[in-house]
Design a protein around this motif. Structure first.
Motif, PDB file in Angstrom:
ATOM      1  N   ILE A   1       6.623  -4.125 -21.354  1.00 58.22           N
ATOM      2  CA  ILE A   1       5.258  -4.533 -21.013  1.00 58.22           C
ATOM      3  C   ILE A   1       4.443  -4.751 -22.285  1.00 58.22           C
ATOM      4  CG2 ILE A   1       3.114  -3.730 -19.955  1.00 58.22           C
ATOM      5  CD1 ILE A   1       4.934  -2.342 -17.816  1.00 58.22           C
ATOM      6  N   ARG A   2       4.520  -3.828 -23.214  1.00 59.43           N
ATOM      7  CA  ARG A   2       3.781  -3.974 -24.470  1.00 59.43           C
ATOM      8  C   ARG A   2       4.299  -5.161 -25.290  1.00 59.43           C
ATOM      9  NH1 ARG A   2       0.592   0.473 -26.168  1.00 59.43           N
ATOM     10  NH2 ARG A   2       0.911  -0.226 -28.322  1.00 59.43           N
TER      11      ARG A   2
ATOM     12  N   ALA B   1       9.353 -14.585 -26.401  1.00 63.61           N
ATOM     13  CA  ALA B   1       8.843 -15.498 -25.382  1.00 63.61           C
ATOM     14  C   ALA B   1       7.323 -15.396 -25.271  1.00 63.61           C
ATOM     15  CB  ALA B   1       9.497 -15.197 -24.031  1.00 63.61           C
ATOM     16  N   TYR B   2       6.796 -14.184 -25.368  1.00 70.87           N
ATOM     17  CA  TYR B   2       5.349 -14.000 -25.307  1.00 70.87           C
ATOM     18  C   TYR B   2       4.676 -14.667 -26.502  1.00 70.87           C
ATOM     19  CZ  TYR B   2       0.861 -11.660 -24.500  1.00 70.87           C
ATOM     20  OH  TYR B   2      -0.461 -11.400 -24.253  1.00 70.87           O
ATOM     21  N   ARG B   3       5.298 -14.535 -27.670  1.00 70.06           N
ATOM     22  CA  ARG B   3       4.750 -15.181 -28.861  1.00 70.06           C
ATOM     23  C   ARG B   3       4.780 -16.701 -28.715  1.00 70.06           C
ATOM     24  NH1 ARG B   3       6.192 -17.806 -33.197  1.00 70.06           N
ATOM     25  NH2 ARG B   3       8.406 -17.788 -32.630  1.00 70.06           N
ATOM     26  N   LEU B   4       5.888 -17.223 -28.200  1.00 68.09           N
ATOM     27  CA  LEU B   4       6.028 -18.672 -28.062  1.00 68.09           C
ATOM     28  C   LEU B   4       5.048 -19.254 -27.043  1.00 68.09           C
ATOM     29  CD1 LEU B   4       9.937 -18.916 -28.063  1.00 68.09           C
ATOM     30  CD2 LEU B   4       8.410 -19.798 -29.847  1.00 68.09           C
ATOM     31  N   THR B   5       4.793 -18.517 -25.984  1.00 67.50           N
ATOM     32  CA  THR B   5       3.924 -19.029 -24.918  1.00 67.50           C
ATOM     33  C   THR B   5       2.469 -18.647 -25.126  1.00 67.50           C
ATOM     34  OG1 THR B   5       4.274 -17.065 -23.540  1.00 67.50           O
ATOM     35  CG2 THR B   5       5.810 -18.915 -23.246  1.00 67.50           C
ATOM     36  N   GLY B   6       2.199 -17.727 -26.043  1.00 69.23           N
ATOM     37  CA  GLY B   6       0.840 -17.260 -26.218  1.00 69.23           C
ATOM     38  C   GLY B   6       0.285 -16.575 -24.992  1.00 69.23           C
ATOM     39  N   GLY B   7       1.183 -16.031 -24.160  1.00 72.19           N
ATOM     40  CA  GLY B   7       0.741 -15.334 -22.955  1.00 72.19           C
ATOM     41  C   GLY B   7       0.217 -16.252 -21.867  1.00 72.19           C
TER      42      GLY B   7
ATOM     43  N   GLU C   1      -3.834  -4.369 -19.247  1.00 70.23           N
ATOM     44  CA  GLU C   1      -4.354  -4.087 -20.581  1.00 70.23           C
ATOM     45  C   GLU C   1      -3.253  -3.790 -21.602  1.00 70.23           C
ATOM     46  OE1 GLU C   1      -7.301  -1.037 -20.510  1.00 70.23           O
ATOM     47  OE2 GLU C   1      -8.656  -2.152 -19.178  1.00 70.23           O
ATOM     48  N   ALA C   2      -2.053  -3.471 -21.108  1.00 74.46           N
ATOM     49  CA  ALA C   2      -0.944  -3.162 -22.009  1.00 74.46           C
ATOM     50  C   ALA C   2      -0.079  -4.365 -22.321  1.00 74.46           C
ATOM     51  CB  ALA C   2      -0.070  -2.059 -21.401  1.00 74.46           C
ATOM     52  N   VAL C   3      -0.186  -5.422 -21.518  1.00 71.42           N
ATOM     53  CA  VAL C   3       0.721  -6.567 -21.664  1.00 71.42           C
ATOM     54  C   VAL C   3       0.534  -7.248 -23.014  1.00 71.42           C
ATOM     55  CG1 VAL C   3       1.338  -8.849 -20.759  1.00 71.42           C
ATOM     56  CG2 VAL C   3       0.830  -6.967 -19.180  1.00 71.42           C
ATOM     57  N   GLY C   4       1.578  -7.249 -23.824  1.00 72.40           N
ATOM     58  CA  GLY C   4       1.581  -7.974 -25.083  1.00 72.40           C
ATOM     59  C   GLY C   4       0.854  -7.326 -26.234  1.00 72.40           C
ATOM     60  N   VAL C   5       0.419  -6.061 -26.093  1.00 69.37           N
ATOM     61  CA  VAL C   5      -0.378  -5.467 -27.150  1.00 69.37           C
ATOM     62  C   VAL C   5       0.413  -5.273 -28.452  1.00 69.37           C
ATOM     63  CG1 VAL C   5      -1.991  -4.342 -25.594  1.00 69.37           C
ATOM     64  CG2 VAL C   5       0.060  -3.120 -26.317  1.00 69.37           C
ATOM     65  N   ASP C   6       1.727  -5.145 -28.350  1.00 70.63           N
ATOM     66  CA  ASP C   6       2.525  -5.003 -29.557  1.00 70.63           C
ATOM     67  C   ASP C   6       2.723  -6.336 -30.282  1.00 70.63           C
ATOM     68  OD1 ASP C   6       2.772  -2.311 -29.198  1.00 70.63           O
ATOM     69  OD2 ASP C   6       4.795  -2.383 -28.344  1.00 70.63           O
ATOM     70  N   VAL C   7       2.397  -7.431 -29.597  1.00 68.35           N
ATOM     71  CA  VAL C   7       2.509  -8.765 -30.217  1.00 68.35           C
ATOM     72  C   VAL C   7       1.158  -9.186 -30.787  1.00 68.35           C
ATOM     73  CG1 VAL C   7       3.101 -11.186 -29.832  1.00 68.35           C
ATOM     74  CG2 VAL C   7       4.315  -9.386 -28.587  1.00 68.35           C
ATOM     75  N   THR C   8       0.104  -8.964 -30.004  1.00 71.10           N
ATOM     76  CA  THR C   8      -1.226  -9.397 -30.442  1.00 71.10           C
ATOM     77  C   THR C   8      -1.869  -8.407 -31.382  1.00 71.10           C
ATOM     78  OG1 THR C   8      -2.221  -8.380 -28.473  1.00 71.10           O
ATOM     79  CG2 THR C   8      -1.553 -10.687 -28.304  1.00 71.10           C
ATOM     80  N   GLY C   9      -1.373  -7.158 -31.346  1.00 72.96           N
ATOM     81  CA  GLY C   9      -1.842  -6.140 -32.264  1.00 72.96           C
ATOM     82  C   GLY C   9      -3.251  -5.669 -32.050  1.00 72.96           C
TER      83      GLY C   9
END
Length: 363
Positions: free
Chosen positions: A313-314, A287-293, A355-363
């Motif tokens: 969270i990550r 969902a994070y990838r699809l919405t781009g955050g 600062e941790a939100v989505g870091v595993d997706v955005t790298g």
């Protein structure tokens, strides 16, 4: 004490009887003045690192109470005292309804899971409004999960959701549109992209119409099921965001039964708890990838440890929610999660949850 003494006693009772007994105790505790806000200094020990501002609201912790445990909002102060950053009450429907026949709640201890087929049993929107309006202590935001009555056909469902909004807008800090419970016949059909977009727009129209009357415009989030086909999940996420919803809750209970060992595994209803941990985290990431955050995501499903919460969270969740783990680990769980999350942020050199939100997706 909970795990060594109270839990064994509660687990001797029928699961729903134990639920009502526990909730009754928390309701009684909620009537004691002043203590919930004072106790939160001990149960939210992470300091500013755990705090966030989303939709103009302040969250002292990213850990929230998932819908279903306090359907009628009877114990909001007591749950706040446990250290939750926000509370989701409901699901509430316009009219009271008894839900499905008992038994309808089952524990699966070796799987650390629950199966429920409650069926939106609740006292109705008017009763919930009276209860929330009477609250003198609200240390954390209170969200209202809304649904349709069982007797309402899908073609008229939007009116039920609008009625909930109209009745509760002045006491709700957010609305959660529940179209993903497996226990109301036909409800999940509302997740189809076209129907979902129309429903979200109807709810948002009602929020806007009541803005002047209620002097507030609560954000609207949508809760999706974990059982959607990947293409349908992508379409539903796009529909929700495109219609203007403020956020997503990923995910509800599942109909899947893979890997279970307990004899109750074949009971009808939605499965929650440990079996959903990996699946829900993967869906948060997607969902994070699809919405781009672009919109906040709330991650739900199988959170038993701070690492479970941190993984979500990550993966892209700004907030997380728990339910089943409370049954297995007790009220001290929330403080454990808060303290553990703060430690994980420090370990990784991060100043805050954001600062941790989505870091595993955005790298």
């Amino acid at each position: 004490m909970y795990r060594s003494l109270i839990k064994p006693l509660l687990f001797r009772l029928d699961a729903e009887d134990a639920h009502h007994l526990t909730l009754g105790g928390l309701e009684a505790a909620s009537r004691v003045p002043l203590w919930p806000r004072a106790v939160r200094t001990l149960t939210v020990p992470g300091g500013q690192a755990l705090g966030q501002t989303l939709w103009g609201q302040t969250f002292a912790s990213p850990v929230g109470l998932a819908a279903g445990l306090d359907k009628n909002g009877v114990a909001v102060p007591a749950f706040s005292a446990l250290g939750f950053g926000f509370l989701e009450v409901g699901t509430v429907t316009p009219q009271p309804q008894p839900g499905n026949d008992r038994p309808r709640l089952f524990r699966l201890p070796p799987d650390e899971a629950l199966i429920n087929r409650m069926g939106f049993n609740n006292g109705g929107a008017a009763a919930l409004h009276a209860r929330l309006a009477a609250l003198r202590q609200r240390p954390a935001p209170v969200w209202v999960n809304i649904g349709k009555n069982k007797a309402t056909p899908n073609e008229a469902a939007a009116q039920d959701y609008r009625r909930c909004v109209a009745a509760l807008q002045d006491v709700a800090d957010a609305f959660v549109v529940n179209v993903s419970s497996p226990n109301t016949p036909g409800l999940r059909a509302l997740q189809a992209a076209g129907e979902l977009a129309a429903l979200v727009r109807a709810v948002l129209d009602e929020v806007e119409a009541g803005r002047v009357r209620a002097l507030r415009r609560p954000p609207v989030l949508v809760k999706l099921a974990p059982d959607l086909h990947p293409a349908d999940f992508e379409a539903s996420v796009a529909a929700v965001v495109g219609a203007g919803a403020a956020g997503l809750i990923i995910s509800n209970t599942t109909l899947a039964r893979g890997g279970l060992t307990h004899s109750a595994q074949h009971e009808a209803g939605g499965l929650s708890g440990r079996p959903l941990t990996a699946r829900s985290t993967a869906l948060v990431r997607e969902a994070y990838r699809l919405t781009g955050g672009r919109v906040p995501i709330v991650g739900v499903g199988g959170i038993f440890t701070a690492q479970d919460a941190y993984d979500k969270i990550r993966a892209g969740a700004s907030l997380v929610e728990v339910y089943s783990a409370l049954i297995y680990k007790g009220p001290g769980l929330v403080r454990e999660l808060n303290a553990g999350l703060a430690a994980l942020l420090r370990r990784d050199g991060l100043r805050g949850v954001d600062e941790a939100v989505g870091v595993d997706v955005t790298g």
